[in-house]
Design an enzyme around this catalytic site. Structure first.
Site, PDB file in Angstrom:
ATOM      1  N   CYS A 155      -0.407   4.183   2.097  1.00  0.00           N
ATOM      2  CA  CYS A 155      -0.235   3.966   3.533  1.00  0.00           C
ATOM      3  C   CYS A 155       1.234   4.118   3.947  1.00  0.00           C
ATOM      4  O   CYS A 155       1.535   4.692   4.985  1.00  0.00           O
ATOM      5  CB  CYS A 155      -0.683   2.563   3.925  1.00  0.00           C
ATOM      6  SG  CYS A 155      -2.247   2.063   3.181  1.00  0.00           S
ATOM      7  N   ASP A 156       2.151   3.579   3.166  1.00  0.00           N
ATOM      8  CA  ASP A 156       3.527   3.417   3.645  1.00  0.00           C
ATOM      9  C   ASP A 156       4.577   4.233   2.889  1.00  0.00           C
ATOM     10  O   ASP A 156       5.742   4.237   3.276  1.00  0.00           O
ATOM     11  CB  ASP A 156       3.906   1.929   3.595  1.00  0.00           C
ATOM     12  CG  ASP A 156       3.061   1.108   4.566  1.00  0.00           C
ATOM     13  OD1 ASP A 156       2.640   1.680   5.600  1.00  0.00           O
ATOM     14  OD2 ASP A 156       2.811  -0.075   4.299  1.00  0.00           O
ATOM     15  N   CYS A 186       0.833  -1.201   0.000  1.00  0.00           N
ATOM     16  CA  CYS A 186       0.000   0.000   0.000  1.00  0.00           C
ATOM     17  C   CYS A 186       0.870   1.254   0.000  1.00  0.00           C
ATOM     18  O   CYS A 186       1.400   1.647   1.041  1.00  0.00           O
ATOM     19  CB  CYS A 186      -0.942  -0.015   1.204  1.00  0.00           C
ATOM     20  SG  CYS A 186      -2.001   1.441   1.293  1.00  0.00           S
TER      21      CYS A 186
HETATM   22  C1  LIG Z   1      -0.020  -4.120   4.091  1.00  0.00           C
HETATM   23  C2  LIG Z   1      -1.167  -3.147   4.169  1.00  0.00           C
HETATM   24  C3  LIG Z   1      -1.004  -1.965   4.860  1.00  0.00           C
HETATM   25  C4  LIG Z   1      -2.072  -1.070   4.959  1.00  0.00           C
HETATM   26  N1  LIG Z   1      -1.879   0.079   5.652  1.00  0.00           N
HETATM   27  C5  LIG Z   1      -2.896   0.964   5.755  1.00  0.00           C
HETATM   28  C6  LIG Z   1      -2.721   2.180   6.485  1.00  0.00           C
HETATM   29  O1  LIG Z   1      -1.639   2.470   7.019  1.00  0.00           O
HETATM   30  N2  LIG Z   1      -3.779   3.038   6.533  1.00  0.00           N
HETATM   31  C7  LIG Z   1      -4.976   2.775   5.931  1.00  0.00           C
HETATM   32  O2  LIG Z   1      -5.912   3.588   6.036  1.00  0.00           O
HETATM   33  N3  LIG Z   1      -5.159   1.630   5.230  1.00  0.00           N
HETATM   34  C8  LIG Z   1      -4.147   0.736   5.127  1.00  0.00           C
HETATM   35  N4  LIG Z   1      -4.317  -0.411   4.398  1.00  0.00           N
HETATM   36  C9  LIG Z   1      -5.610  -0.621   3.722  1.00  0.00           C
HETATM   37  C10 LIG Z   1      -6.662  -1.069   4.752  1.00  0.00           C
HETATM   38  O3  LIG Z   1      -6.138  -2.132   5.481  1.00  0.00           O
HETATM   39  C11 LIG Z   1      -7.949  -1.474   4.043  1.00  0.00           C
HETATM   40  O4  LIG Z   1      -8.406  -0.410   3.230  1.00  0.00           O
HETATM   41  C12 LIG Z   1      -9.032  -1.822   5.063  1.00  0.00           C
HETATM   42  O5  LIG Z   1      -8.582  -2.836   5.936  1.00  0.00           O
HETATM   43  C13 LIG Z   1     -10.315  -2.305   4.372  1.00  0.00           C
HETATM   44  O6  LIG Z   1     -11.229  -2.647   5.358  1.00  0.00           O
HETATM   45  P1  LIG Z   1     -12.434  -3.666   5.088  1.00  0.00           P
HETATM   46  O7  LIG Z   1     -13.135  -3.806   6.376  1.00  0.00           O
HETATM   47  O8  LIG Z   1     -13.199  -3.238   3.901  1.00  0.00           O
HETATM   48  O9  LIG Z   1     -11.749  -5.037   4.659  1.00  0.00           O
HETATM   49  P2  LIG Z   1     -10.593  -5.935   5.296  1.00  0.00           P
HETATM   50  O10 LIG Z   1      -9.733  -5.188   6.216  1.00  0.00           O
HETATM   51  O11 LIG Z   1      -9.962  -6.582   4.097  1.00  0.00           O
HETATM   52  O12 LIG Z   1     -11.380  -7.026   6.130  1.00  0.00           O
HETATM   53  C14 LIG Z   1     -12.134  -8.009   5.487  1.00  0.00           C
HETATM   54  C15 LIG Z   1     -12.690  -8.949   6.515  1.00  0.00           C
HETATM   55  O13 LIG Z   1     -13.583  -9.858   5.871  1.00  0.00           O
HETATM   56  C16 LIG Z   1     -13.365 -11.157   6.361  1.00  0.00           C
HETATM   57  N5  LIG Z   1     -13.826 -12.119   5.354  1.00  0.00           N
HETATM   58  C17 LIG Z   1     -13.407 -12.314   4.081  1.00  0.00           C
HETATM   59  N6  LIG Z   1     -14.098 -13.317   3.504  1.00  0.00           N
HETATM   60  C18 LIG Z   1     -14.986 -13.755   4.441  1.00  0.00           C
HETATM   61  C19 LIG Z   1     -15.979 -14.780   4.462  1.00  0.00           C
HETATM   62  N7  LIG Z   1     -16.226 -15.561   3.410  1.00  0.00           N
HETATM   63  N8  LIG Z   1     -16.692 -14.956   5.596  1.00  0.00           N
HETATM   64  C20 LIG Z   1     -16.477 -14.168   6.696  1.00  0.00           C
HETATM   65  N9  LIG Z   1     -15.555 -13.198   6.722  1.00  0.00           N
HETATM   66  C21 LIG Z   1     -14.818 -12.990   5.602  1.00  0.00           C
HETATM   67  C22 LIG Z   1     -11.886 -11.229   6.672  1.00  0.00           C
HETATM   68  O14 LIG Z   1     -11.629 -12.257   7.638  1.00  0.00           O
HETATM   69  C23 LIG Z   1     -11.655  -9.824   7.233  1.00  0.00           C
HETATM   70  O15 LIG Z   1     -11.964  -9.827   8.608  1.00  0.00           O
HETATM   71  C24 LIG Z   1      -3.297  -1.353   4.311  1.00  0.00           C
HETATM   72  C25 LIG Z   1      -3.462  -2.550   3.606  1.00  0.00           C
HETATM   73  C26 LIG Z   1      -2.417  -3.448   3.550  1.00  0.00           C
HETATM   74  C27 LIG Z   1      -2.616  -4.745   2.805  1.00  0.00           C
END
Ligand SMILES: Cc1cc2nc3c(=O)[nH]c(=O)nc-3n(C[C@H](O)[C@H](O)[C@H](O)COP(=O)(O)OP(=O)(O)OC[C@H]3O[C@@H](n4cnc5c(N)ncnc54)[C@H](O)[C@@H]3O)c2cc1C
Length: 378
Positions: A198-199, A195
């Site tokens: 983010c980083d 990302c």
């Molecule tokens: C390495 C990295 C660093 C990052 N750093 C930052 C940062 O510094 N700042 C920032 O703002 N953003 C950062 N991001 C981006 C941020 O993490 C995402 O935008 C955010 O987490 C998205 O949130 P979400 O809830 O939509 O999905 P996610 O965080 O992807 O969560 C998805 C959830 O769905 C669940 N899930 C998936 N499939 C199923 C299923 N079939 N049944 C039940 N549960 C399921 C998973 O277990 C998980 O709990 C980073 C991303 C990465 C990869």
């Protein structure tokens, strides 16, 4: 009972202790080290164990029927849970096999508002989870593997258990794709990231690499030019999927050097990234490239498997939303990165979770499933 601090005020995070003071690991370093020079625990520990982050959870009540079921426990799902629980919807969260979501894979989060010194990703998600549980959310760390959204109550199955809900929020996120190298996994959060938004900040005046050949790789490389001294854009083939204009722009940028026919065999470094072992995919010639950061930009895979027979999916594989958080099925809402390939940030995902919970609550009221007077003064 609400935990109180010594001034007899409610303690933040329900008493969950997060020490922001004097933690040099989260303070901005005078000389920025990649990801603050920090390691993240990828092996199971209190924060990343399958049971999820440590919380002051209420005893599990074992419910499988609810007015609102939330699938996913990243920022979107858990924010939806906080709102829904405070609106007396007694939500169930099926948290998936990655409880806490993508932020569990990172160390410093410096752009989530409210944490001026930054916060570790797993600590932030522990606080989200604790806050959702404090108001009566049931959280089960299982993946939904099958759903039937043909009629209400909607039915969802996870590990053979059937859950029933009048409304559902899908917040299953998108998984960043990785190269699959052991060294890449070991050095995640120690110079390897997925990302740039983010980083990128951590790589001021550093020489770094971006891997990928699509629009995302070129966008990330271009974004990173505002921090890094030089960016090597590495691609396995000699043609790019990225649009021509993006490629031309990168070629014209003196900070970006494009390497085609180049594969990464190994990320080098013990405690942090210090180079790449490369291979020419045509001649097989091996070289090393000294760099301090590696951004993987080979795409994201939205987690839509269980829902793909029921909900609309766009050309990139993301769920389609209508009118903010609604899906094409009444009573099924969508939040976070599972539909958002544009912003992909924790704060936007959390905002989406809030919107989905409010939309779900209003819909449940309109359907007469909850009483009209439950609408919370948010
Ligand atoms: C390495 C990295 C660093 C990052 N750093 C930052 C940062 O510094 N700042 C920032 O703002 N953003 C950062 N991001 C981006 C941020 O993490 C995402 O935008 C955010 O987490 C998205 O949130 P979400 O809830 O939509 O999905 P996610 O965080 O992807 O969560 C998805 C959830 O769905 C669940 N899930 C998936 N499939 C199923 C299923 N079939 N049944 C039940 N549960 C399921 C998973 O277990 C998980 O709990 C980073 C991303 C990465 C990869």
């Amino acid at each position: 009972m609400t935990a109180m601090n010594e001034r007899n005020q409610p303690a933040p995070f329900g008493g969950l202790s997060i020490d922001f003071s004097g933690d040099t690991s989260v303070a901005a370093p005078a000389t920025p080290a990649p990801l603050g020079g920090l390691s993240i625990a990828l092996a199971p520990d209190a924060a990343t164990a399958p049971g999820g982050p440590a919380t002051a959870a209420a005893p599990d009540d074992g419910r499988t029927e609810t007015k609102l079921l939330i699938v996913g426990s990243g920022p979107a799902g858990l924010t939806a849970a906080v709102y829904a629980a405070r609106a007396n919807l007694e939500p169930i969260v099926l948290a998936g096999s990655a409880p806490g979501g993508q932020l569990m894979l990172t160390s410093d989060v410096e752009n989530y508002p409210g944490f001026p010194e930054g916060i570790q990703g797993p600590d932030l998600m522990a606080a989200f989870r604790s806050q959702a549980e404090r108001f009566g959310t049931r959280i089960v760390d299982v993946d939904v593997d099958r759903v039937d959204l043909s009629s209400r109550p909607f039915r969802l199955w996870a590990r053979g258990v059937e859950y029933r809900a009048e409304a559902v929020i899908v917040a299953t996120g998108a998984s960043a794709m990785w190269l699959g190298l052991e060294s890449e996994t070991r050095l995640r959060g120690r110079g390897v990231s997925a990302c740039a938004t983010c980083d990128g900040f951590f790589f001021r005046d550093r020489e770094i690499a971006v891997v990928g050949g699509g629009d995302t790789a070129f966008e990330e490389a271009s974004y990173l030019t505002r921090f890094a001294s030089k960016i090597h854009l590495l691609h396995r083939r000699d043609e790019f999927r990225a649009s021509k204009i993006m490629v031309e722009r990168a070629k014209a940028n003196p900070k970006i050097q494009i390497h085609t026919n180049t594969a990464i065999d190994e990320v080098l470094g013990d405690a942090k990234v210090d180079g790449l072992a490369l291979r020419d995919t045509v001649t097989g010639k091996a070289t090393t490239l000294p760099i301090e950061g590696l951004f993987i930009a080979i795409g994201h895979r939205p987690n839509t498997e269980a829902f793909r027979d029921w909900l609309e999916i766009d050309a990139k594989g993301y769920l389609v939303v209508h009118d903010e958080t609604h899906s094409k099925i009444d009573g099924v809402f969508i939040a976070g990165d599972v539909h958002d390939h544009r912003y992909r940030q924790a704060v936007t995902a959390a905002g989406d979770g809030c919107k989905a919970a409010i939309d779900a609550e209003r819909w449940l009221e309109a359907e007469g499933i909850t009483e009209a007077n439950t609408l919370t003064a948010w």
